[in-house]
Design a protein around this motif. Sequence first.
Motif, PDB file in Angstrom:
ATOM      1  N   ARG A  87       6.106  88.934  -8.705  1.00 61.77           N
ATOM      2  CA  ARG A  87       5.416  87.615  -9.275  1.00 61.77           C
ATOM      3  C   ARG A  87       4.861  87.744 -10.594  1.00 61.77           C
ATOM      4  N   GLN A 101       7.945  86.981 -12.595  1.00 63.68           N
ATOM      5  CA  GLN A 101       8.008  85.465 -11.993  1.00 63.68           C
ATOM      6  C   GLN A 101       6.986  84.499 -13.562  1.00 63.68           C
ATOM      7  N   VAL A 109      -2.454  87.686 -10.777  1.00 62.76           N
ATOM      8  CA  VAL A 109      -1.141  88.520  -9.723  1.00 62.76           C
ATOM      9  C   VAL A 109      -1.930  88.664  -8.979  1.00 62.76           C
ATOM     10  N   ASP A 123       1.779  93.021  -7.117  1.00 64.86           N
ATOM     11  CA  ASP A 123       2.630  92.499  -7.183  1.00 64.86           C
ATOM     12  C   ASP A 123       4.118  92.257  -8.582  1.00 64.86           C
TER      13      ASP A 123
END
Length: 365
Positions: A314, A317, A307, A311
Motif C-alpha cells: 500500500r 501504491q 498507510v 503494509d
Amino acid sequence: MVVQVLNSGDLRGGEVFALRLANELGFRKFITRFVILDGVGHRALRSAGYVSDVNVRLPRVFRWIWASRRIARQSRLVGKKKFIVQANIGDTLWAGVLASLFIGKKRMALVYRHGNISSYWLSGSRVRRCIYRWLFEQCDVIATLSPETHTDLKEIFPGLRVEVCEIPNGVPFPKGHGAVRPSLCREVILHVGAFVPEKNHAGLLRVFSNVLRARPEAELWLVGEGTEMLAAQQLADELKIAPKVFFLGRRDDVPELMSQAKVFLLPSFVEGQPAVVIEAMLMSLPVVAYDVGSLRSMLGDDRGVLVPARDEHRAAQEVVKLLGANSAEWNSMCSNAKVYAEDRYAMSVVADKFAELYERLAVAR
C-alpha cells in the motif's frame, strides 16, 4: 533558570528540540543549562548554554544518579529561588525524579516531555506500569506532544495524579519556506532519519523496489547515518536497486533537498512527533508515512497520506499515486499541510507555551 536533561550529546530529535527551545527562550530572558546522560555535548549545545556531560561508560543507574547530582549542583546558582528541570523523553525521567528527591519540591519543579505512545513499551507489564506511574506522579507537569500521546497516557494510567498538558513539537521555519516550489523533472523520494532499527530502512527499500516497477525513473535519497547503514546498502544491492538509491549521509541542507523532492517517505515502526515531517509540511513536500505515533493527528484531513503499519504494498501504491498526481491534487495536499504546520508547530508559538508553563511553575508553592 531551566535545566534541560538530555539522553545524548548528539543532535537527535529530542536534543535538537531542546536546543531550539533554549535559543527561543533566550530571547525571553530564560537561562538554559544542559545535563546529558550519555556522551559529550555537541558544540551547538555548548553555544546555547552551559553543558554538564559524561564521556565515560557507566551503567544506566549510575548515569541517572550522576545526572541527578549535576542537576542538584545547578540549584546552587539560583539560591533560594525555584528553578525548572525539564526531562526530555526516555531515561531522563529517572534523573529528573532523583534530582527532585535530592533537592525537594519547594526548590525545583519537574516537567517531563512525553513524546512516545506509552502502550508501545508498557503493555503487558504490570510491575513496570506501577513503577512508571510512581515516576510520573513525582512530576509537576507532563507535557505530551500530541492528542495520541495524551489519550494513550490517560488510558494506560487512569486516575494519574499529575497535571497533563499538550505542547507539540516545534521547528523554526526552514530556509525556503514560503517560496514557490520549482517545477520538478526528477521523481525524487526523500527519507531523512538515522539508520536505526525502528526507522525500518529495510522496509523502505522494499517499498522503493515496488515503486520502481511502476515509476522506473524514480530515485531514493537517504539522509542520515547509523549502525544499520551497511545493512541497507547490502539490501539495495540484493534488490538490484542500488543505482537508484543515494546514501547522502549527514546533511545540513535538508530544506534544499526537500525542495528538490516530490515525496517524503517515512515507513517507521515507531515515531513520536517527528520534526522532519513538520519541516516537510512547511516545505510543501507531501508525506507518505505509516500510521504510528502522532502521525495521524499530523497528516490526517488530507494533510498527507497514512498507510497501515508494515503494509509495504500500500505504501508503494500511495507513493506511485503521488508521483503521478496532477498539480491540483498535489498542491491541495501541500497547502493543507503547510497552513496547519505554520499554525501549530512554529517554534516561537511552542516556546511561548513552555515559557508560560515555566513561569507558572516557578511561582507555585
